[in-house]
Write a protein that holds these residues in place. Structure first.
Motif, short mmCIF file in Angstrom:
data_model
loop_
_atom_site.label_atom_id
_atom_site.label_comp_id
_atom_site.label_asym_id
_atom_site.label_seq_id
_atom_site.Cartn_x
_atom_site.Cartn_y
_atom_site.Cartn_z
N GLU A 1 0.84 -1.20 0.00
CA GLU A 1 0.00 0.00 0.00
C GLU A 1 0.88 1.25 0.00
O GLU A 1 1.80 1.37 0.80
CB GLU A 1 -0.91 0.01 1.23
CG GLU A 1 -1.91 -1.12 1.28
CD GLU A 1 -3.20 -0.79 0.56
OE1 GLU A 1 -3.26 0.27 -0.10
OE2 GLU A 1 -4.14 -1.58 0.64
N GLY A 2 0.57 2.20 -0.89
CA GLY A 2 1.37 3.40 -1.00
C GLY A 2 0.78 4.57 -0.23
O GLY A 2 -0.44 4.80 -0.25
N PHE A 3 1.64 5.34 0.45
CA PHE A 3 1.22 6.51 1.20
C PHE A 3 2.27 7.61 1.08
O PHE A 3 3.42 7.36 0.70
CB PHE A 3 1.03 6.16 2.68
CG PHE A 3 -0.07 5.17 2.93
CD1 PHE A 3 -1.39 5.57 3.02
CD2 PHE A 3 0.22 3.81 3.06
CE1 PHE A 3 -2.41 4.66 3.24
CE2 PHE A 3 -0.79 2.88 3.28
CZ PHE A 3 -2.11 3.31 3.37
N TYR A 4 1.87 8.83 1.43
CA TYR A 4 2.79 9.97 1.42
C TYR A 4 3.52 10.14 2.74
O TYR A 4 4.69 10.53 2.77
CB TYR A 4 2.05 11.27 1.12
CG TYR A 4 1.38 11.35 -0.22
CD1 TYR A 4 1.94 10.73 -1.35
CD2 TYR A 4 0.18 12.04 -0.38
CE1 TYR A 4 1.31 10.82 -2.59
CE2 TYR A 4 -0.44 12.13 -1.61
CZ TYR A 4 0.12 11.51 -2.71
OH TYR A 4 -0.50 11.60 -3.93
N THR A 5 2.80 9.91 3.86
CA THR A 5 3.38 10.23 5.16
C THR A 5 2.85 9.29 6.23
O THR A 5 1.83 8.62 6.04
CB THR A 5 3.09 11.71 5.53
OG1 THR A 5 3.89 12.09 6.64
CG2 THR A 5 1.63 11.93 5.85
N ILE A 6 3.56 9.25 7.36
CA ILE A 6 3.20 8.38 8.48
C ILE A 6 3.54 9.08 9.79
O ILE A 6 4.53 9.82 9.87
CB ILE A 6 3.92 7.01 8.38
CG1 ILE A 6 3.45 6.06 9.50
CG2 ILE A 6 5.44 7.18 8.43
CD1 ILE A 6 3.94 4.62 9.31
N ARG A 7 2.69 8.87 10.82
CA ARG A 7 3.00 9.29 12.18
C ARG A 7 2.72 8.10 13.09
O ARG A 7 1.67 7.45 12.99
CB ARG A 7 2.15 10.48 12.62
CG ARG A 7 2.40 11.73 11.84
CD ARG A 7 3.80 12.31 12.06
NE ARG A 7 3.95 13.54 11.31
CZ ARG A 7 4.29 13.60 10.02
NH1 ARG A 7 4.50 12.48 9.34
NH2 ARG A 7 4.42 14.76 9.42
N VAL A 8 3.66 7.82 13.99
CA VAL A 8 3.60 6.61 14.80
C VAL A 8 3.17 6.97 16.22
O VAL A 8 3.84 7.75 16.89
CB VAL A 8 4.95 5.88 14.81
CG1 VAL A 8 4.79 4.50 15.46
CG2 VAL A 8 5.50 5.72 13.38
#
Length: 345
Positions: free
Chosen positions: A318-325
């Motif tokens: 799955e492709g995404f631009y950004t992530i926050r954990v």
């Protein structure tokens, strides 16, 4: 002598109790997507364990809960201008969203009210990222309009913002700028901020005093074209950090696009050379893993490292631009018309 031995014994006991964190060999993930029509989302920030705030390309700012419910959503239009947001930050008082392009408009979203707290008009203006050091001090960065990066500071919690004069900043190189890919051009630890650039040069701009003084460091990340360079940075502590990027026109190229530092950004070592992940738009440490577990995302997928970025495993296509954990078990992601909650096991 007895007292000295007692203190020494206490030190030994407490030292023995401290254990090194053993990272997970691998992880499995599940992703729950929430569709948001007609917007591209590159700016998200965690509000608490159960919700996050986002700012999108269609003048939209909103809060989404873990169940996917939207609340307090705003659509902003200013003098017929629909702001395209790629930078977002918040403190306990308000959310702040900064638009790209000319004019640059910085909005405060507080108590369901929207106010413009900074405006800049210039043919070259383009802001990429923003973040708060603490409740009062914040920073935003953008492409150069003169011979330095555009850097804004607030000292009053976001009520007012001012631009640092170029005479107080390192000079930018011709063709050096930044990428508004994931709102992670800035990393903050304490009073330290690191800002990353790309293009003809890919460098690190560092302040140890919340923007008063600056140093600049070279990196080995791929550079030399307008589309090459560092797209994302994160720091685990004042010394240990990671940068990722590449060339967004060559998203399957993976030469010199990941590097780590152990001296606060002064020197960098390329890792996973010619190995996945390839182009990376966002990289983030997983909390409470001693800086060993890291996640990276791009339109190529989601990737996991259990050794501080030295090697990587692909965990999703799955492709995404950004992530926050949020934690070892929860993260949020965003992309085109999408916000997603990721469960990590």
């Amino acid at each position: 002598m007895i007292r000295t031995i007692s203190f020494f014994a206490i030190f030994i006991v407490f030292g023995a109790c401290k254990k090194n964190y053993h990272p997970r060999e691998t992880i499995t993930i599940s992703i729950e997507k929430f569709k948001l029509d007609s917007t591209s989302i590159r700016a998200i920030e965690i509000v608490n364990d159960s919700s996050l705030v986002y700012a999108g390309s269609n003048g939209d700012i909103g809060i989404i809960t873990s169940s996917g419910k939207l609340r307090a959503t705003k659509k902003i239009i200013t003098d017929t201008i629909i702001p395209h947001f790629r930078a977002l930050a918040f403190n306990k008082e308000a959310f702040y969203a900064l638009s790209v392009g000319n004019p640059a408009l910085l909005y405060q979203y507080k108590n369901n009210q929207i106010n413009i707290v900074y405006k800049e008009t210039h043919e070259k203006v383009f802001y990429d990222s923003m973040k708060f050091f603490d409740e009062l001090n914040g920073i935003a960065m953008g492409d150069p309009t003169d011979n330095c990066l555009s850097i804004l500071l607030t000292r009053d919690g976001g009520k007012t913002w001012g631009k640092i004069p170029c005479e107080n900043l390192p000079k930018i190189s011709d063709g050096e700028a930044a990428f508004a890919a994931s709102n992670t051009n800035i990393a903050i630890v304490g009073k330290n901020a690191w800002i990353v650039t790309g293009g003809i040069k890919a460098r690190i701009f560092h302040t140890a005093d919340m923007g008063l003084t600056w140093s600049v460091y070279q990196t080995p990340i791929i550079q030399g074209k307008n589309t090459t360079g560092i797209y994302s940075v994160d720091f685990f502590n004042e010394n240990k950090g990671i940068i990722c990027g590449g060339d967004y026109l060559d998203k399957f190229g993976n030469s010199a696009n990941k590097a780590i530092t152990t001296d606060g950004g002064k020197t960098w070592k390329v890792v996973a050379e010619n190995k996945a992940p390839k182009y990376v738009s966002c990289v983030q440490y997983i909390p409470n893993t001693d800086g060993k577990e890291v996640l990276a995302v791009s339109t190529n997928g989601v990737f996991y490292s259990n050794n501080s970025g030295e090697t990587w495993q692909k965990v999703s296509d799955e492709g995404f631009y950004t992530i926050r954990v949020v934690s070892k078990n929860i993260a949020w992601l965003s992309g085109n018309e999408t916000i997603a909650k990721m469960t990590i096991n």
